[in-house]
Write an enzyme that holds these catalytic residues in place. Structure first.
Site, PDB file in Angstrom:
ATOM      1  CG  ASN A   1      -1.574   1.525   1.385  1.00 55.62           C
ATOM      2  OD1 ASN A   1      -1.790   2.367  -0.156  1.00 55.62           O
ATOM      3  ND2 ASN A   1      -2.548   1.591   2.525  1.00 55.62           N
ATOM      4  CD1 TRP A   2       3.794   0.928  -3.082  1.00 54.15           C
ATOM      5  CD2 TRP A   2       3.557   2.334  -4.784  1.00 54.15           C
ATOM      6  NE1 TRP A   2       4.316   0.685  -3.634  1.00 54.15           N
ATOM      7  CE2 TRP A   2       5.027   0.992  -4.721  1.00 54.15           C
ATOM      8  CE3 TRP A   2       3.546   2.911  -5.828  1.00 54.15           C
ATOM      9  CZ2 TRP A   2       5.364   0.903  -6.201  1.00 54.15           C
ATOM     10  CZ3 TRP A   2       3.962   2.937  -7.129  1.00 54.15           C
ATOM     11  CH2 TRP A   2       4.317   1.770  -7.351  1.00 54.15           C
ATOM     12  CE  LYS A   3      -0.179   3.092   4.880  1.00 53.33           C
ATOM     13  NZ  LYS A   3       0.008   3.521   6.053  1.00 53.33           N
TER      14      LYS A   3
ATOM     15  CG  HIS B   1      -5.737   1.805   5.183  1.00 57.10           C
ATOM     16  ND1 HIS B   1      -4.916   2.711   6.279  1.00 57.10           N
ATOM     17  CD2 HIS B   1      -4.999   1.058   5.137  1.00 57.10           C
ATOM     18  CE1 HIS B   1      -3.857   2.596   6.726  1.00 57.10           C
ATOM     19  NE2 HIS B   1      -3.370   1.550   6.314  1.00 57.10           N
TER      20      HIS B   1
ATOM     21  CD  GLU C   1      -2.663   5.317   6.987  1.00 55.76           C
ATOM     22  OE1 GLU C   1      -2.779   5.863   5.604  1.00 55.76           O
ATOM     23  OE2 GLU C   1      -1.651   5.061   7.054  1.00 55.76           O
TER      24      GLU C   1
ATOM     25  CD  GLU D   1      -3.142  -2.178   7.358  1.00 51.45           C
ATOM     26  OE1 GLU D   1      -2.281  -3.125   6.757  1.00 51.45           O
ATOM     27  OE2 GLU D   1      -3.691  -1.227   7.636  1.00 51.45           O
TER      28      GLU D   1
ATOM     29  N   GLY E   1       3.214   2.147  10.739  1.00 51.46           N
ATOM     30  CA  GLY E   1       4.159   3.687  10.717  1.00 51.46           C
ATOM     31  C   GLY E   1       4.556   3.999  11.813  1.00 51.46           C
TER      32      GLY E   1
ATOM     33  CB  SER F   1       5.799  -1.823  12.010  1.00 50.82           C
ATOM     34  OG  SER F   1       5.720  -0.397  11.770  1.00 50.82           O
TER      35      SER F   1
ATOM     36  N   GLY G   1       3.317  -1.130   4.002  1.00 51.80           N
ATOM     37  CA  GLY G   1       2.776   0.221   3.841  1.00 51.80           C
ATOM     38  C   GLY G   1       4.772   0.980   3.405  1.00 51.80           C
ATOM     39  N   GLY G   2       5.277   1.133   4.955  1.00 55.63           N
ATOM     40  CA  GLY G   2       6.974   2.147   4.186  1.00 55.63           C
ATOM     41  C   GLY G   2       8.089   1.115   3.397  1.00 55.63           C
TER      42      GLY G   2
HETATM   43  P1  13P Z   1       3.378   0.279   7.458  1.00 57.93           P
HETATM   44  O1  13P Z   1       3.864  -0.862   6.964  1.00 57.93           O
HETATM   45  O2  13P Z   1       4.350   1.736   7.036  1.00 57.93           O
HETATM   46  O3  13P Z   1       3.128   0.297   8.909  1.00 57.93           O
HETATM   47  O4  13P Z   1       1.587   0.302   7.166  1.00 57.93           O
HETATM   48  C1  13P Z   1       0.942  -0.753   6.854  1.00 57.93           C
HETATM   49  C2  13P Z   1      -0.345  -0.140   6.676  1.00 57.93           C
HETATM   50  O5  13P Z   1      -0.722   0.778   6.708  1.00 57.93           O
HETATM   51  C3  13P Z   1      -0.492  -1.173   5.304  1.00 57.93           C
HETATM   52  O6  13P Z   1      -1.817  -0.641   4.903  1.00 57.93           O
END
Ligand code: 13P
Length: 275
Positions: free
Chosen positions: A27-29, A113, A115, A185, A191, A231, A252-253
């Site tokens: 997930n590149w956000k 998600h 967020e 999640e 993050g 993470s 994510g990251g």
């Molecule tokens: P991180 O891997 O950066 O913690 O993000 C997880 C995430 O929200 C994937 O959707």
């Protein structure tokens, strides 16, 4: 019972047997332009081409969906959106429908998600409508659930997960579950570098599978892929994937760099594969 959106998924359920195929999704956000997307695929292609032990999905921003879908095809990566609107079309400024997403060549979408829930007013009810819209357009849905730190610390984790599942998945028929994937999640792990331990994640995944067994059916629960997100990194993916109810990861990251994402995709040969 088949309804109007079930025809897309006839036969798909047989592709997802009880020995669930792993899925690693990035997930590149709100990261990466089209140019950066192209650079990523150039770098990742030789690292993941020919992978068959798991499905691989990348969810770029809307603007890069089409280019990503073009580039991903020959690599065997599927493309997903990060969100969608539940209506087919209309006066919804700034929103994107499942049909518009589908036209780009994307075949997945993330829904709910944390967020979106935290910062954009997403609710279990809007998640439910979005899942319906995704299925109607032939998109697979990665449905995110998870508790906040405060909810965990006050002993509400199971109640929160159960509520998100009951409301988010309300009204779906058994056959409609074949294109649905759940991502657990925990908000406190996103993050923050604070991954849930494999044991904590397994406990939650096992609980989620049990809930789906009760809400829908034991057969659907057995076939449902449940991803862990929060993470996930090359050095912790293996321990997570060893858990019996963890069927993949939503990253994510660490999905932003081709090398770290490829290392995660190759979780089963981590010792040998040093990219
Ligand atoms: P991180 O891997 O950066 O913690 O993000 C997880 C995430 O929200 C994937 O959707």
């Amino acid at each position: 019972m088949w309804n109007s959106r079930s025809h897309f998924w006839k036969g798909v359920s047989s592709l997802i047997p009880n020995n669930r195929k792993a899925l690693i999704a990035g997930n590149w956000k709100m990261y990466k332009t089209i140019a950066e997307t192209e650079a990523f695929f150039t770098e990742v292609a030789p690292l993941v081409k020919g992978v068959t032990h798991c499905e691989v999905v990348i969810a770029p921003p809307f603007t890069a969906l089409r280019r990503a879908a073009e580039l991903a095809e020959s690599v065997g990566i599927s493309i997903g959106a990060q969100d969608l609107h539940w209506e087919k079309e209309g006066a919804w400024t700034g929103a994107i429908s499942a049909t518009i997403i589908r036209e780009t060549g994307a075949t997945f979408t993330i829904v709910g998600h944390s967020e979106r829930r935290q910062f954009f007013g997403e609710t279990d009810q809007s998640v439910n409508k979005k899942i319906g819209a995704a299925l109607s357009a032939g998109l697979r849905a990665i449905v995110c659930i998870g508790e906040t730190l405060q909810e965990r610390e006050t002993g509400q984790t199971e109640a929160v997960l159960n509520r998100q599942l009951v409301n988010g998945l309300a009204g779906l028929t058994e056959p409609e579950f074949s294109p649905i994937i759940v991502a657990y999640e925990p908000v406190w792990a996103i993050g923050t570098g604070r991954t849930a331990t494999p044991e904590i994640a397994q406990q939650a995944h096992c609980f989620i599978r049990g809930c789906v067994g009760q809400i829908v059916s034991p057969t659907v629960a057995r076939g449902l892929r449940i991803l862990y997100g929060g993470s996930v990194k090359p050095d912790n993916i293996r321990g997570l994937m060893e858990q019996p109810d963890i069927d993949g990861a939503l990253v994510g990251g660490a999905s932003l760099q081709a090398k770290s994402f490829a290392s995660i995709v190759h979780y089963q040969v981590m010792e040998a594969a040093k990219f």
